[in-house]
Design a protein around this motif. Structure first.
Motif, PDB file in Angstrom:
ATOM      1  N   LYS A 145       0.807  -1.219   0.000  1.00 22.61           N
ATOM      2  CA  LYS A 145       0.000   0.000   0.000  1.00 22.61           C
ATOM      3  C   LYS A 145       0.842   1.271   0.000  1.00 22.61           C
ATOM      4  O   LYS A 145       0.312   2.356   0.204  1.00 22.61           O
ATOM      5  CB  LYS A 145      -0.946  -0.003   1.189  1.00 22.61           C
ATOM      6  N   ALA A 146       2.134   1.136  -0.231  1.00 21.36           N
ATOM      7  CA  ALA A 146       3.026   2.305  -0.224  1.00 21.36           C
ATOM      8  C   ALA A 146       2.584   3.297  -1.294  1.00 21.36           C
ATOM      9  O   ALA A 146       2.287   2.926  -2.429  1.00 21.36           O
ATOM     10  CB  ALA A 146       4.469   1.879  -0.473  1.00 21.36           C
ATOM     11  N   ALA A 147       2.541   4.563  -0.907  1.00 20.96           N
ATOM     12  CA  ALA A 147       2.152   5.629  -1.831  1.00 20.96           C
ATOM     13  C   ALA A 147       3.263   6.666  -1.899  1.00 20.96           C
ATOM     14  O   ALA A 147       3.932   6.951  -0.906  1.00 20.96           O
ATOM     15  CB  ALA A 147       0.853   6.284  -1.372  1.00 20.96           C
ATOM     16  N   CYS A 148       3.463   7.209  -3.073  1.00 21.57           N
ATOM     17  CA  CYS A 148       4.465   8.253  -3.281  1.00 21.57           C
ATOM     18  C   CYS A 148       4.050   9.496  -2.495  1.00 21.57           C
ATOM     19  O   CYS A 148       2.922   9.988  -2.666  1.00 21.57           O
ATOM     20  CB  CYS A 148       4.565   8.567  -4.773  1.00 21.57           C
ATOM     21  N   MET A 187       0.404   8.569  -5.771  1.00 22.00           N
ATOM     22  CA  MET A 187       0.179   7.353  -6.553  1.00 22.00           C
ATOM     23  C   MET A 187       0.742   6.146  -5.820  1.00 22.00           C
ATOM     24  O   MET A 187       1.779   6.223  -5.185  1.00 22.00           O
ATOM     25  CB  MET A 187       0.858   7.499  -7.926  1.00 22.00           C
ATOM     26  N   ARG A 188       0.039   5.020  -5.920  1.00 25.23           N
ATOM     27  CA  ARG A 188       0.559   3.781  -5.354  1.00 25.23           C
ATOM     28  C   ARG A 188       1.844   3.410  -6.082  1.00 25.23           C
ATOM     29  O   ARG A 188       1.931   3.498  -7.291  1.00 25.23           O
ATOM     30  CB  ARG A 188      -0.446   2.644  -5.496  1.00 25.23           C
ATOM     31  N   VAL A 189       2.832   2.968  -5.332  1.00 24.46           N
ATOM     32  CA  VAL A 189       4.153   2.691  -5.878  1.00 24.46           C
ATOM     33  C   VAL A 189       4.258   1.267  -6.427  1.00 24.46           C
ATOM     34  O   VAL A 189       4.904   1.033  -7.449  1.00 24.46           O
ATOM     35  CB  VAL A 189       5.228   2.939  -4.786  1.00 24.46           C
ATOM     36  N   THR A 190       3.617   0.313  -5.782  1.00 23.90           N
ATOM     37  CA  THR A 190       3.770  -1.102  -6.125  1.00 23.90           C
ATOM     38  C   THR A 190       3.504  -1.429  -7.598  1.00 23.90           C
ATOM     39  O   THR A 190       4.277  -2.158  -8.195  1.00 23.90           O
ATOM     40  CB  THR A 190       2.882  -1.970  -5.214  1.00 23.90           C
ATOM     41  N   ASP A 246       7.285   6.839  -7.003  1.00 21.47           N
ATOM     42  CA  ASP A 246       6.955   6.152  -8.249  1.00 21.47           C
ATOM     43  C   ASP A 246       7.937   6.454  -9.365  1.00 21.47           C
ATOM     44  O   ASP A 246       7.731   6.037 -10.493  1.00 21.47           O
ATOM     45  CB  ASP A 246       5.526   6.458  -8.681  1.00 21.47           C
TER      46      ASP A 246
END
Length: 155
Positions: free
Chosen positions: A25-28, A33-36, A56
């Protein structure tokens, strides 16, 4: 002497544990924006306390470095322990300060025009030639004007 230099360089690379893993669930912190889903472009910042912030792309990492408190109140650049970007060809994390960045290529990242990180000058020259890049930059050359140019599609 060359063997010694190569040994020292490889020892430094082996000593670098790389960035902490990116959670699902990591977000920039810059764009939200979600990073994954953009794993090939992930850039990471490790804080002195062992925690990490993931981005990201290298462009958002550099934007963050210019004003950390704007994106994460209370965080300061002095508390950064390590910076990593994912190099384009091998998709392995490398130190951001050691990377060669190509700008103005036909390769877009999650946020459009991007700083494309490469591990070596030879890789950067090859990428520049193969992907119509405009310039190769080193870490200290990436400034606010370069970042604004990328956002505007000017190189």
């Amino acid at each position: 002497m060359r063997r010694l230099a190569a040994f020292v360089a490889s020892a430094v690379l082996l000593a670098d544990p790389g960035p902490p893993p990116v959670g699902p669930k990591a977000a920039c912190p810059v764009c939200g924006m979600r990073v994954t889903p953009h794993g090939a472009w992930v850039a990471s910042l490790t804080w002195q306390d062992g925690s990490a912030s993931h981005f990201d792309g290298a462009k958002d990492l550099f934007k963050f470095l210019a004003a950390p408190a704007r994106y994460l109140p209370g965080r300061k650049r002095e508390a950064v322990a390590a910076l990593h970007v994912r190099e384009y060809y091998g998709l392995k994390p490398i130190r951001a300060e050691a990377a060669w960045y190509v700008v103005g290529s036909d390769t877009l990242g999650p946020m459009g025009h991007e700083l494309v990180p490469l591990a070596t000058e030879a890789d950067a020259r090859e990428f520049l030639r193969d992907h119509g890049g405009r310039r190769i930059l080193r870490f200290p050359q990436v400034d606010a004007a370069v970042l604004a140019g990328l956002d505007a599609g000017r190189f």
